[in-house]
Design a protein around this motif. Structure first.
Motif, mmCIF file in Angstrom:
data_model
loop_
_atom_site.group_PDB
_atom_site.id
_atom_site.type_symbol
_atom_site.label_atom_id
_atom_site.label_comp_id
_atom_site.label_asym_id
_atom_site.label_seq_id
_atom_site.Cartn_x
_atom_site.Cartn_y
_atom_site.Cartn_z
ATOM 1 N N ALA A 23 -7.930 20.481 -28.164
ATOM 2 C CA ALA A 23 -8.695 21.152 -29.284
ATOM 3 C C ALA A 23 -10.058 19.690 -30.066
ATOM 4 O O ALA A 23 -11.043 19.964 -29.162
ATOM 5 C CB ALA A 23 -8.339 21.353 -30.496
ATOM 6 N N ALA A 26 -12.101 20.147 -26.360
ATOM 7 C CA ALA A 26 -13.410 20.867 -26.126
ATOM 8 C C ALA A 26 -14.157 20.809 -27.159
ATOM 9 O O ALA A 26 -14.834 20.640 -27.345
ATOM 10 C CB ALA A 26 -12.642 22.160 -26.753
ATOM 11 N N ASP A 27 -13.594 19.635 -28.922
ATOM 12 C CA ASP A 27 -14.526 19.747 -29.446
ATOM 13 C C ASP A 27 -15.450 18.480 -29.879
ATOM 14 O O ASP A 27 -16.459 18.418 -29.719
ATOM 15 C CB ASP A 27 -13.466 19.109 -30.995
ATOM 16 N N ASN A 37 -16.719 18.268 -26.387
ATOM 17 C CA ASN A 37 -17.431 18.245 -24.938
ATOM 18 C C ASN A 37 -19.012 19.103 -26.189
ATOM 19 O O ASN A 37 -19.711 19.067 -25.977
ATOM 20 C CB ASN A 37 -17.000 19.823 -24.150
ATOM 21 N N ALA A 38 -17.903 20.562 -26.973
ATOM 22 C CA ALA A 38 -19.070 20.509 -28.040
ATOM 23 C C ALA A 38 -20.144 19.459 -28.460
ATOM 24 O O ALA A 38 -21.755 19.641 -28.749
ATOM 25 C CB ALA A 38 -18.567 21.675 -28.507
ATOM 26 N N ASN A 55 -22.880 18.249 -26.282
ATOM 27 C CA ASN A 55 -23.148 19.432 -26.011
ATOM 28 C C ASN A 55 -24.851 19.735 -27.203
ATOM 29 O O ASN A 55 -25.705 19.305 -26.531
ATOM 30 C CB ASN A 55 -22.875 20.615 -25.668
ATOM 31 N N TRP A 56 -24.067 19.124 -28.324
ATOM 32 C CA TRP A 56 -25.083 19.939 -29.884
ATOM 33 C C TRP A 56 -26.448 18.005 -29.319
ATOM 34 O O TRP A 56 -26.304 18.252 -30.014
ATOM 35 C CB TRP A 56 -24.446 19.641 -31.036
ATOM 36 N N ARG A 64 -23.259 20.124 -37.634
ATOM 37 C CA ARG A 64 -22.285 21.001 -36.996
ATOM 38 C C ARG A 64 -21.069 19.492 -35.642
ATOM 39 O O ARG A 64 -20.291 19.500 -35.414
ATOM 40 C CB ARG A 64 -23.077 21.487 -35.989
ATOM 41 N N ARG A 75 -27.133 22.745 -20.733
ATOM 42 C CA ARG A 75 -28.067 22.977 -21.818
ATOM 43 C C ARG A 75 -29.447 23.269 -21.570
ATOM 44 O O ARG A 75 -29.983 23.992 -22.581
ATOM 45 C CB ARG A 75 -28.387 21.306 -22.480
ATOM 46 N N SER A 112 -12.547 24.716 -31.987
ATOM 47 C CA SER A 112 -12.876 24.038 -31.073
ATOM 48 C C SER A 112 -13.325 24.688 -30.039
ATOM 49 O O SER A 112 -14.368 24.146 -29.116
ATOM 50 C CB SER A 112 -11.580 22.897 -30.167
ATOM 51 N N LEU A 113 -12.412 25.579 -29.976
ATOM 52 C CA LEU A 113 -13.275 26.473 -27.683
ATOM 53 C C LEU A 113 -15.274 26.925 -28.782
ATOM 54 O O LEU A 113 -15.711 27.483 -28.438
ATOM 55 C CB LEU A 113 -12.068 27.930 -27.612
ATOM 56 N N ASN A 138 -16.775 26.306 -31.229
ATOM 57 C CA ASN A 138 -18.060 25.111 -30.882
ATOM 58 C C ASN A 138 -18.247 24.887 -29.428
ATOM 59 O O ASN A 138 -19.252 25.009 -29.262
ATOM 60 C CB ASN A 138 -17.317 23.625 -31.192
ATOM 61 N N LEU A 139 -17.183 24.709 -28.504
ATOM 62 C CA LEU A 139 -17.848 23.968 -27.114
ATOM 63 C C LEU A 139 -18.561 25.343 -26.471
ATOM 64 O O LEU A 139 -19.282 25.143 -25.879
ATOM 65 C CB LEU A 139 -16.594 23.842 -26.438
ATOM 66 N N MET A 175 -20.462 27.819 -28.410
ATOM 67 C CA MET A 175 -21.667 27.855 -28.860
ATOM 68 C C MET A 175 -22.309 26.689 -29.018
ATOM 69 O O MET A 175 -23.481 26.939 -28.763
ATOM 70 C CB MET A 175 -21.279 28.058 -30.341
ATOM 71 N N SER A 176 -21.558 25.867 -28.108
ATOM 72 C CA SER A 176 -22.769 24.603 -27.551
ATOM 73 C C SER A 176 -23.082 25.059 -26.072
ATOM 74 O O SER A 176 -24.143 24.230 -25.960
ATOM 75 C CB SER A 176 -22.062 23.231 -27.624
ATOM 76 N N LEU A 177 -22.864 25.694 -25.778
ATOM 77 C CA LEU A 177 -23.103 25.780 -24.312
ATOM 78 C C LEU A 177 -24.373 26.674 -24.613
ATOM 79 O O LEU A 177 -25.064 27.932 -23.742
ATOM 80 C CB LEU A 177 -22.294 26.078 -23.619
#
Lengths: 662, 142
Positions: free
Chosen positions: A457, A460-461, A463-464, A467-468, A478, B14, B38-39, B41-42, B44-46
């Motif tokens: 988790a 993944a968070d 990386n997210a 990205n943001w 976020r 991105r 978290s998945l 989030n990941l 969605m960020s993609l």
């Protein structure tokens, strides 16, 4: 004189007539008048025959003096002289006296006067003598009464006292010993020891005069007569030694002898007795010497037992006075401190046992004991033999008074037990640790999953977030949320790792105040994956308020994990009903706390129920069979109980109860 | 110290967000709340549209008017497992391309997953580029 029968003492003394006359002056003087008158009449009757009959008047003076004393005698003298002059001097019956008759009258008067005084003096002397005699008689009588009374008292004491008393005639013994000394024997004791035949001779010379009732009873005789025959009947070889000592005392002129010895009753029963002999002081007679015999058999037996127990006890026994000094110690105590008793006695406790243990432990407990309480303690103490685990009890000693004079201490060396217990505890802890590690080994996949989930988790968070942040207009809210989630998951992973480390590293149990509900909540994350992989639904049924317990957290977790794993494994083959596992906490009867794990599995096979908690018993293919055995040891080491019951419908409940902290 | 490759962001993607080219939903089925969130989030960020489900049963009960593009499935879940769900969908004639996630790879599970129609088999923690590549493959295979 002493033979005269007793008459009450009267101060005036005299015979019956005299006593009666002495009572009144009239009578006393009357005697004078009457006796003179009688003699006048008698003289007048005899006058025609012989003129000398007038001399009878002397008799009147004599009698009056003897009966009535001096003054009435003088009256009689006057009257008699007048009567002589009147009736018996010529001319007769006339107051006139012929001149040639004057010498005769004067001689009469002189003789009469002499007789009056002599008679009265004699009378007084006789009175005095009689009064002295009466007084003496009275005193003798009194003394005789006293003696009689004393004799009666003595007899009463002799007969009714509980102590055996022997009245013995030792006069021939005394003679024999005197003779011995006269022959030049100085050390009588030595001589007696070397001449047993002489001792036998002396024993035979003792004449038993009397014995009291207590003696008859003590020596189991039928009567006094049976007992007074000979000393030999009550003598045993040991008695002769005491007899020799008594005879030595007698020969040396000592006033008193006391000694312990053994005698036998007429029925052959051996008695331990205390003799006392009071010897008369020469030149008093040795015909009546009193010997008392006190039966101390029971006392000696008790003394022997006490002494025997004291000396042979494997426990160290000692007595400490209020000055904290050793008064008496036994052999076990000598061995412990590797010092002879004579060195220890008189030492202060701190000098022997060390100042620090004395101040910290010995003294406070001794003080409590001196205050009248019994005091006990256990602990490790330094001794010359190394550190020893000692269990001690101090009991107050009050030999005579209410005040505690000393403390009787009994200490047992429990070092071996303590070491064994420590070793056992250590072994148990190590075994518990080993099985924990084994259990965790079996759970590795689940635990890895449990750590991996939050890590996944986090990645993944993160990386997210990256990205943001890389976008032209980053959504910072976020990103912030994701970072917060990362922190949370990081803690979650760390938590699991920490719990596992606890289970794996610690081996020494540490007991602390615990809430069993917390223990259950600690375990849940560790077993969550196992629960899932066994397709089991776990339900917690926790009592809102359970009293705390004192326990080792890790060991309780271990027991709970064990029970949960067992419960889940019991349900592996169950397909026809929900695989539900319930962990329950409850306050339990008798001030205990109950923790139960209830499964819906295959239940307990009745044939294996008795072996369920034995080591190396297992129904699993790859199990070690240590889980339940260790679990039970752990719970029992906590003063609790672990047991299993079959459920009403399906499966079994494994539960344990621990004493709650009050 | 440079980060390992799987932790690096995908700069290329991105610049070309998928969502702009594909409106179909990526469904995440995982019984772990953290992982689900978290998945989501990941992905969605993609740039993907994402829906999450706490169990296979919850997924089956849900309605998907736009159709499901692909699934990200946890292999081991309480109740119906990921593999069971795949089999069920295949058996009911509505297969969905799926990416399987697992804590540790064992060959048996991988074989069974691929047999049941999984497109990819990824190990947790999942690499961002690997997940993106797998989702793209899944969506294109649908």
């Amino acid at each position: 004189m002493l033979g005269v029968p007793f008459r009450p003492a009267v101060a005036t003394g005299g015979g019956p007539l005299q006593r009666r006359v002495a009572q009144s002056a009239v009578a006393r003087y009357g005697v004078a008048v009457v006796s003179v008158a009688v003699m006048v009449v008698l003289g007048l009757l005899l006058r025609p025959i012989v003129l000398a009959a007038g001399q009878l008047l002397l008799l009147a003076v004599l009698v009056t003096g003897w009966i009535s004393g001096l003054r009435p005698a003088l009256l009689a003298w006057g009257l008699a002289t007048a009567a002589f002059a009147y009736h018996f001097t010529l001319p007769l019956d006339s107051v006139k006296v012929d001149p040639d008759q004057v010498p005769r009258l004067m001689i009469f008067a002189l003789v009469a006067g002499f007789m009056a005084t002599m008679s009265a003096a004699r009378r007084r002397a006789e009175d005095l003598l009689r009064s002295a005699r009466d007084e003496l008689e009275a005193r003798v009588r009194e003394r005789t009464t006293e003696l009689g009374e004393s004799e009666r008292r003595y007899r009463h004491i002799f007969d009714s006292t509980g102590v055996s008393i022997w009245e013995e005639d030792l006069s021939r013994v005394k003679q024999a010993l005197d003779h011995l000394q006269a022959r030049g024997v100085h050390d009588v004791g030595d001589y007696l020891a070397g001449h047993p035949e002489f001792v036998e001779h002396v024993i035979a010379l003792v004449k038993i005069v009397d014995v009291n009732d207590a003696s008859v009873a003590l020596f189991e005789a039928g009567s006094k007569e049976e007992l007074v025959v000979s000393l030999l009947r009550i003598f045993v070889p040991e008695t002769r030694a005491a007899f020799r000592k008594a005879m030595t005392s007698l020969a040396e002129g000592r006033p008193f002898f006391q000694g312990e010895s053994v005698v036998q009753t007429l029925k052959g029963q051996r008695l331990t007795v205390l003799f006392t002999v009071t010897f008369p002081r020469p030149p008093a007679s040795f015909e009546s010497v009193l010997v008392t015999v006190t039966d101390i058999t029971d006392r000696k037996r008790a003394e022997y037992l006490t002494g025997h127990v004291f000396e042979t006890s494997p426990d160290a026994v000692y007595i400490v006075g209020r000055d904290y000094r050793y008064q008496r110690v036994n052999a076990a105590f000598e061995r412990r401190w590797r010092l002879p008793a004579q060195r220890i006695v008189g030492m202060r406790v701190d000098e022997l046992a060390g100042t620090e243990p004395f101040e910290a432990t010995y003294k406070p407990h001794l003080d409590r004991c001196f205050a009248g309480e019994e005091a006990s303690f256990v602990g490790w103490f330094p001794t010359p033999a190394g550190r020893q685990y000692l269990a001690a009890t101090y009991s107050p000693l009050r030999p005579d008074s209410q005040r505690v004079e000393a403390a009787l201490a009994i200490t047992r060396d429990l070092t071996d037990h303590a070491r064994a217990a420590e070793a056992l505890q250590q072994a148990q802890a190590e075994l518990a640790h080993m099985t924990r590690v084994t259990t965790l080994g079996e759970m590795t996949a689940s635990i890895a999953h449990e750590v991996n989930q939050p890590l996944a988790a986090i990645v993944a968070d993160a990386n997210a977030s990256l990205n943001w942040l890389a976008s032209a207009t980053p959504d910072l809210d976020r990103v912030r949320e994701a970072l917060a989630a990362i922190v949370k998951d990081g803690h979650r992973a760390a938590n699991v790792i920490q719990r596992i480390r606890q289970l794996v590293t610690r081996t020494v149990p540490q007991k602390a105040r615990l809430d069993v509900n917390d223990v259950i909540r600690d375990v849940v994350p560790l077993i969550a994956t196992e629960v899932r992989s066994h397709e089991v639904s776990l339900r917690l049924d926790l009592a809102v308020a359970v009293p705390p317990v004192v326990a080792d957290r890790v060991q309780l977790q271990q027991v709970l994990i064990n029970l949960v794993m067992n419960g889940m494994e019991a349900m592996t083959s169950i397909a026809d009903r929900p695989r539900e596992l319930v962990i329950r906490s409850r306050p339990h009867e008798g001030g205990q706390v109950l923790l139960a794990v209830e499964d819906a599995g295959v239940g307990i096979d009745p044939s294996s129920v008795s072996r369920l908690f034995t080591a190396f018993f297992t129904t699993k293919r790859d199990g070690m069979g240590m889980g339940l055995s260790i679990s039970r040891s752990i719970i029992e080491a906590h003063g609790g109980r672990l047991w299993a019951t079959s459920n009403a419908r399906h499966g079994a409940t494994f539960q344990f109860a621990l004493p709650a902290l009050r | 110290m440079p980060l390992p490759a799987w932790m690096m962001p995908l700069t290329e993607d991105r610049q070309r967000p998928m969502a702009k080219r594909d409106g179909r939903v990526v469904c995440i089925v995982d019984d772990d709340a953290s992982l689900r969130r978290s998945l989501r989030n990941l992905l969605m960020s993609l740039g993907f549209r994402v829906e999450t489900f706490a169990s296979a049963e919850a997924f089956l009960e849900s309605v998907h008017p736009d159709g499901v593009g692909c699934m990200v499935l946890d292999v081991r879940m309480a109740g119906m497992s990921g593999v069971d769900l795949l089999r069920h969908l295949a058996a009911t004639g509505s297969p969905v391309p799926a990416i399987m996630l697992t804590a540790h790879t064992d060959d048996e599970t991988r074989r069974r997953s691929l047999e049941a129609g999984a497109v990819a088999f990824l190990e947790k923690p999942v690499r961002s580029d690997a997940l993106l590549a797998a989702v793209r493959t899944a969506l294109s295979s649908a």
